[in-house]
Design a protein around this motif. Sequence first.
Motif, PDB file in Angstrom:
ATOM      1  N   ASN A  10      -3.333  -8.720 -10.324  1.00 51.81           N
ATOM      2  CA  ASN A  10      -2.279  -8.101  -9.509  1.00 51.81           C
ATOM      3  C   ASN A  10      -2.678  -6.732  -8.975  1.00 51.81           C
ATOM      4  N   GLU A  11      -3.518  -5.999  -9.711  1.00 53.47           N
ATOM      5  CA  GLU A  11      -3.916  -4.680  -9.218  1.00 53.47           C
ATOM      6  C   GLU A  11      -4.722  -4.794  -7.931  1.00 53.47           C
ATOM      7  N   GLY A  12      -5.678  -5.739  -7.907  1.00 54.78           N
ATOM      8  CA  GLY A  12      -6.499  -5.918  -6.716  1.00 54.78           C
ATOM      9  C   GLY A  12      -5.689  -6.356  -5.521  1.00 54.78           C
ATOM     10  N   TYR A  13      -4.767  -7.293  -5.714  1.00 58.31           N
ATOM     11  CA  TYR A  13      -3.955  -7.770  -4.596  1.00 58.31           C
ATOM     12  C   TYR A  13      -2.939  -6.719  -4.164  1.00 58.31           C
ATOM     13  N   ALA A  14      -2.467  -5.906  -5.109  1.00 52.82           N
ATOM     14  CA  ALA A  14      -1.553  -4.822  -4.737  1.00 52.82           C
ATOM     15  C   ALA A  14      -2.257  -3.807  -3.837  1.00 52.82           C
ATOM     16  N   LYS A  15      -3.501  -3.480  -4.190  1.00 53.66           N
ATOM     17  CA  LYS A  15      -4.278  -2.552  -3.357  1.00 53.66           C
ATOM     18  C   LYS A  15      -4.579  -3.177  -1.992  1.00 53.66           C
ATOM     19  N   LEU A  16      -4.801  -4.495  -1.974  1.00 56.80           N
ATOM     20  CA  LEU A  16      -5.060  -5.193  -0.707  1.00 56.80           C
ATOM     21  C   LEU A  16      -3.844  -5.100   0.216  1.00 56.80           C
ATOM     22  N   ILE A  17      -2.665  -5.371  -0.329  1.00 54.41           N
ATOM     23  CA  ILE A  17      -1.443  -5.304   0.492  1.00 54.41           C
ATOM     24  C   ILE A  17      -1.194  -3.879   0.973  1.00 54.41           C
ATOM     25  N   THR A  18      -1.525  -2.894   0.111  1.00 55.51           N
ATOM     26  CA  THR A  18      -1.377  -1.491   0.524  1.00 55.51           C
ATOM     27  C   THR A  18      -2.282  -1.167   1.702  1.00 55.51           C
ATOM     28  N   GLU A  19      -3.525  -1.666   1.649  1.00 57.04           N
ATOM     29  CA  GLU A  19      -4.468  -1.435   2.748  1.00 57.04           C
ATOM     30  C   GLU A  19      -3.952  -2.054   4.051  1.00 57.04           C
ATOM     31  N   LEU A  20      -3.419  -3.261   3.966  1.00 58.92           N
ATOM     32  CA  LEU A  20      -2.967  -3.960   5.173  1.00 58.92           C
ATOM     33  C   LEU A  20      -1.635  -3.432   5.690  1.00 58.92           C
ATOM     34  N   GLY A  21      -0.854  -2.828   4.800  1.00 63.25           N
ATOM     35  CA  GLY A  21       0.464  -2.357   5.208  1.00 63.25           C
ATOM     36  C   GLY A  21       0.526  -0.903   5.602  1.00 63.25           C
ATOM     37  N   GLN A  22      -0.609  -0.217   5.638  1.00 61.79           N
ATOM     38  CA  GLN A  22      -0.616   1.206   5.964  1.00 61.79           C
ATOM     39  C   GLN A  22      -0.343   1.436   7.459  1.00 61.79           C
ATOM     40  N   ASP A  23      -0.057   2.687   7.774  1.00 61.37           N
ATOM     41  CA  ASP A  23       0.165   3.076   9.168  1.00 61.37           C
ATOM     42  C   ASP A  23      -1.147   2.917   9.935  1.00 61.37           C
ATOM     43  N   LEU A  24      -1.123   2.111  10.969  1.00 64.32           N
ATOM     44  CA  LEU A  24      -2.336   1.787  11.713  1.00 64.32           C
ATOM     45  C   LEU A  24      -2.594   2.724  12.886  1.00 64.32           C
ATOM     46  N   SER A  25      -1.785   3.759  13.003  1.00 59.60           N
ATOM     47  CA  SER A  25      -2.036   4.730  14.065  1.00 59.60           C
ATOM     48  C   SER A  25      -3.146   5.682  13.642  1.00 59.60           C
ATOM     49  N   GLY A  26      -3.632   6.443  14.542  1.00 62.74           N
ATOM     50  CA  GLY A  26      -4.689   7.407  14.234  1.00 62.74           C
ATOM     51  C   GLY A  26      -6.063   6.778  14.278  1.00 62.74           C
ATOM     52  N   ASN A  27      -6.879   7.115  13.273  1.00 62.09           N
ATOM     53  CA  ASN A  27      -8.274   6.660  13.265  1.00 62.09           C
ATOM     54  C   ASN A  27      -8.492   5.392  12.454  1.00 62.09           C
ATOM     55  N   ILE A  28      -7.438   4.728  12.042  1.00 67.40           N
ATOM     56  CA  ILE A  28      -7.574   3.500  11.252  1.00 67.40           C
ATOM     57  C   ILE A  28      -8.015   2.359  12.171  1.00 67.40           C
ATOM     58  N   THR A  29      -9.139   1.754  11.837  1.00 64.24           N
ATOM     59  CA  THR A  29      -9.650   0.632  12.627  1.00 64.24           C
ATOM     60  C   THR A  29      -9.807  -0.590  11.722  1.00 64.24           C
ATOM     61  N   SER A  30      -9.931  -1.738  12.365  1.00 59.64           N
ATOM     62  CA  SER A  30     -10.102  -2.971  11.593  1.00 59.64           C
ATOM     63  C   SER A  30     -11.413  -2.952  10.816  1.00 59.64           C
ATOM     64  N   HIS A  31     -12.430  -2.267  11.349  1.00 62.58           N
ATOM     65  CA  HIS A  31     -13.713  -2.191  10.655  1.00 62.58           C
ATOM     66  C   HIS A  31     -13.584  -1.418   9.339  1.00 62.58           C
ATOM     67  N   LEU A  32     -12.877  -0.305   9.366  1.00 62.39           N
ATOM     68  CA  LEU A  32     -12.688   0.484   8.144  1.00 62.39           C
ATOM     69  C   LEU A  32     -11.881  -0.294   7.105  1.00 62.39           C
TER      70      LEU A  32
END
Length: 398
Positions: free
Chosen positions: A166-188
């Motif tokens: 659950n820790e790994g999947y929780a971190k995964l959902i956090t990564e995908l659910g973050q604010d995508l504005s700014g310098n966040i790219t699909s590559h990062l």
Amino acid sequence: MATLILPGEWIKNWEKSGKHEFVQLCKELTEKPDHGSEIRDIQTALYELCWQVVLGNLKLDLAANVLGDMMELRDDMPSILADVFSILDLETVALEEKNKRDHYTQLVGACVIFVPEAILKERLDPETLESLGLIKQAHQFNQKIVKIKTKLFYKQQKFNLLREENEGYAKLITELGQDLSGNITSHLVLESIKSLIGCFNLDPNRVLDIILEVYESRSDQDEFFLSLIKSYMCEPLTLCHILGFKFKFYQEPNEETPKSLYHIAAALLHHNLIELEDLYVHLMPLDATIVEEHKRDISEAKQIARKLVMVVLPSEKTEDKEKDKEKDEEKNDKPPDNQKLGLLEALLRIGDWHHAQSIMDQMPSFYATSHKAIALALCQLVHLTVEPLYRRLFKVLH
């Protein structure tokens, strides 16, 4: 294997001194300082003793008595003796003299009291075990071995990975659910996902499923998620299977497939990340069902048109009302969505005429456009296509 020759006088005078001298010899072998060869020497001595029994030179009860005394010399002596029995099992089964094979099985049967059955079942042939009465049938024993090996080595273990990692999947959902504005790219984000997969040993297909789940809830972020899925390097067929499973979840009565799922499926088709033929087989209803529904609708429409030009008697009106009432009762359970029409509408909404036309070509003529949602989406596509041209001509003329 080196042969340890039992002196002739041991065989002749076994009752007097042979037993004690043989046990003393094996005891000296266990006390040898060279620990690399003592087991091999003990095996040689035990083999020679058992072979004399097979040949009929030694009495069975006396030999079994000696072997029983030797079990106290080492903790692993039963395992060593079982290895010797295994070798003799292969040798005696090939002998033509049946009496030698009988001597062998009688010797093993006499040693069962101090050699555990579990060890013998590991080392001896199933047919030998059946003759000793250690198993009921060799055939069933072989089948059981195959099943156990299949379960241990070939059967895939299934786990609830979301719960266990659950820790790994929780971190995964956090990564995908973050604010995508700014310098966040699909590559990062992809690099972070790869790190999470390696660190928490996440299932790549389950990760892809979660990416699609988040994409469905954030369907306004097409550019980001399409780029992420394309870089994820998944097989198109695997992606279709996961999408197909999502569509199957809504293929029950009174279920309604969400428009967000249609949207992401249409977007993946439009960007050639999946093939329409692979996804189409997962959608309901079947083409044959659509054809039958179309024929039924045409028949009902003709009946309605016929009634409009006919004089209907009061008794016939009553019968028609009762039939309509029965039909309404049958339609209490809302049938599942026509997912092919839903996908067709989503394709028209995003302007993918190529795939939309492919779906319409597989349906009866005018079936798709007779549905209001499809007709409106098609009109909108025509409007968006013609509008730029109309504006340019309007400026030229004025």
